[in-house]
Design an enzyme around this catalytic site. Structure first.
Site, PDB file in Angstrom:
ATOM      1  N   ASP A   1       8.354  -0.946   7.271  1.00  0.00           N
ATOM      2  CA  ASP A   1       7.734  -1.437   6.033  1.00  0.00           C
ATOM      3  C   ASP A   1       7.256  -0.262   5.183  1.00  0.00           C
ATOM      4  O   ASP A   1       7.381  -0.263   3.955  1.00  0.00           O
ATOM      5  CB  ASP A   1       6.515  -2.312   6.344  1.00  0.00           C
TER       6      ASP A   1
ATOM      7  N   HIS B   1       0.829  -1.204   0.000  1.00  0.00           N
ATOM      8  CA  HIS B   1       0.000   0.000   0.000  1.00  0.00           C
ATOM      9  C   HIS B   1       0.869   1.261   0.000  1.00  0.00           C
ATOM     10  O   HIS B   1       0.592   2.214  -0.734  1.00  0.00           O
ATOM     11  CB  HIS B   1      -0.913   0.019   1.226  1.00  0.00           C
TER      12      HIS B   1
ATOM     13  N   HIS C   1       1.177  -3.247   9.212  1.00  0.00           N
ATOM     14  CA  HIS C   1       2.552  -3.062   8.757  1.00  0.00           C
ATOM     15  C   HIS C   1       3.378  -2.409   9.850  1.00  0.00           C
ATOM     16  O   HIS C   1       2.872  -1.629  10.661  1.00  0.00           O
ATOM     17  CB  HIS C   1       2.617  -2.190   7.501  1.00  0.00           C
TER      18      HIS C   1
ATOM     19  N   ARG D   1      -1.162   2.348   7.162  1.00  0.00           N
ATOM     20  CA  ARG D   1      -0.880   0.931   7.343  1.00  0.00           C
ATOM     21  C   ARG D   1      -0.312   0.642   8.728  1.00  0.00           C
ATOM     22  O   ARG D   1      -0.518  -0.438   9.281  1.00  0.00           O
ATOM     23  CB  ARG D   1       0.087   0.445   6.262  1.00  0.00           C
TER      24      ARG D   1
END
Length: 313
Positions: free
Chosen positions: A253, A210, A249, A243
């Protein structure tokens, strides 16, 4: 009494049964993992599963990359980049933080602290940001652009973003499979903004797909509407940060996702087909914005503005 030797047909059936029972060949052992970092536990799984399962529970977050977003019965366009022009993002990205490092500690702090955001407007924004793909990105930039863009009004832009999305997916899949990093919610019951599922748990965390897509699309949109670049890039940043808020996440990340997205857009700029489609989308978008459209939801815009002012990372 001598037992007759099995016939060829029988041998074929036995062999087929053995193959089916053995499971997928080449499945990686659970202990085979590089990069360390949070979630030192391992999950067995094939590389194919790792590269394709970027799902958020049962929610359908995006149109399939294998189908045209406007005409689902039509195949998707081909990506822009070839094997020769696709950057090796596994080499470009640094490994995820090793165990017991300061960066790993920062990842854990970010995850734990953002669990307290459940029920807040920022949590609601993170939940809305689960949706991905060209259509969702148009909604995400509606507040910055001052107008909602219907897909049917900007087919050249949709074509540009969906073709680039195929390159983005490839650039994300390879390092995910290489590092096999577990997601932060594995092994605990802390709240996340989507439904927990085995598919989500079995997909890998580094880098964030994402965040990669959000930052790549933000860079592309900023080049199309440079007078809105600041707002567009702020929204692209907060989209990736969602995220972490969502709990799916780690902080690192998302940081890697931004590097990943920038690498892909840099490579795309060198492709003549991409540059031609970019110019078509630029002219189309200028006409569409000049013609006006439905205004974005003001409550959503207020929520996005607050997120941009108070980054969680």
């Amino acid at each position: 009494m001598h037992r007759p030797f099995p016939t060829r047909a029988l041998l074929a059936q036995i062999l087929l049964h053995a193959v089916l029972c053995a499971g997928p060949a080449g499945a990686a052992p659970a202990a085979e993992r590089q990069g360390g970092g949070p979630g030192s536990q391992e999950r067995a799984g094939t590389q194919e599963k790792a590269g394709t399962q970027e799902k958020a529970g049962t929610q359908k977050s995006a149109p399939s990359v294998g189908a045209d977003p406007i005409k689902p019965d039509q195949p998707a366009h081909k990506p822009y980049l070839t094997d020769a022009t696709m950057p090796d993002t596994t080499l470009i990205l640094p490994p995820p933080p090793p165990s017991h490092s300061a960066a790993e500690a920062a990842d854990r702090v970010a995850y734990n602290n953002t669990r307290a955001l459940k029920g807040s407007p920022r949590w609601d924004l993170a939940t809305a940001d689960v949706a991905e793909g060209a259509a969702a990105i148009l909604d995400n930039f509606a507040c910055v652009l001052g107008s909602r863009l219907e897909q049917a009004r900007v087919p050249a832009l949709i074509n540009l973003l969906e073709r680039a999305r195929l390159d983005i997916a490839r650039a994300t899949r390879d390092p995910k499979v290489h590092y096999r990093r577990l997601r932060p919610f594995i092994g605990n019951e802390a709240p996340i903004c989507v439904q927990r599922s085995q598919a989500l748990a079995d997909s890998f965390s580094y880098p964030s797909g994402h965040a990669t897509q959000g930052w790549a699309y933000a860079l592309i949109m900023a080049s199309l509407v440079p007078e809105k670049a600041t707002g567009i890039l702020l929204r692209g940043r907060s989209y990736g940060e969602s995220r972490v808020v969502c709990g799916v996440h780690w902080l690192s990340d998302v940081e890697a996702g931004r590097t990943n997205g920038a690498a892909i857009v840099a490579a795309l700029q060198g492709d003549p087909g991409f540059r031609a489609d970019l110019e078509r989308a630029r002219q189309e978008l200028a006409r569409t914005l000049a013609g006006g459209g439905s205004p974005p939801d003001q409550a959503t815009c207020a929520r996005e503005e607050a997120a941009a002012k108070e980054p969680v990372l």
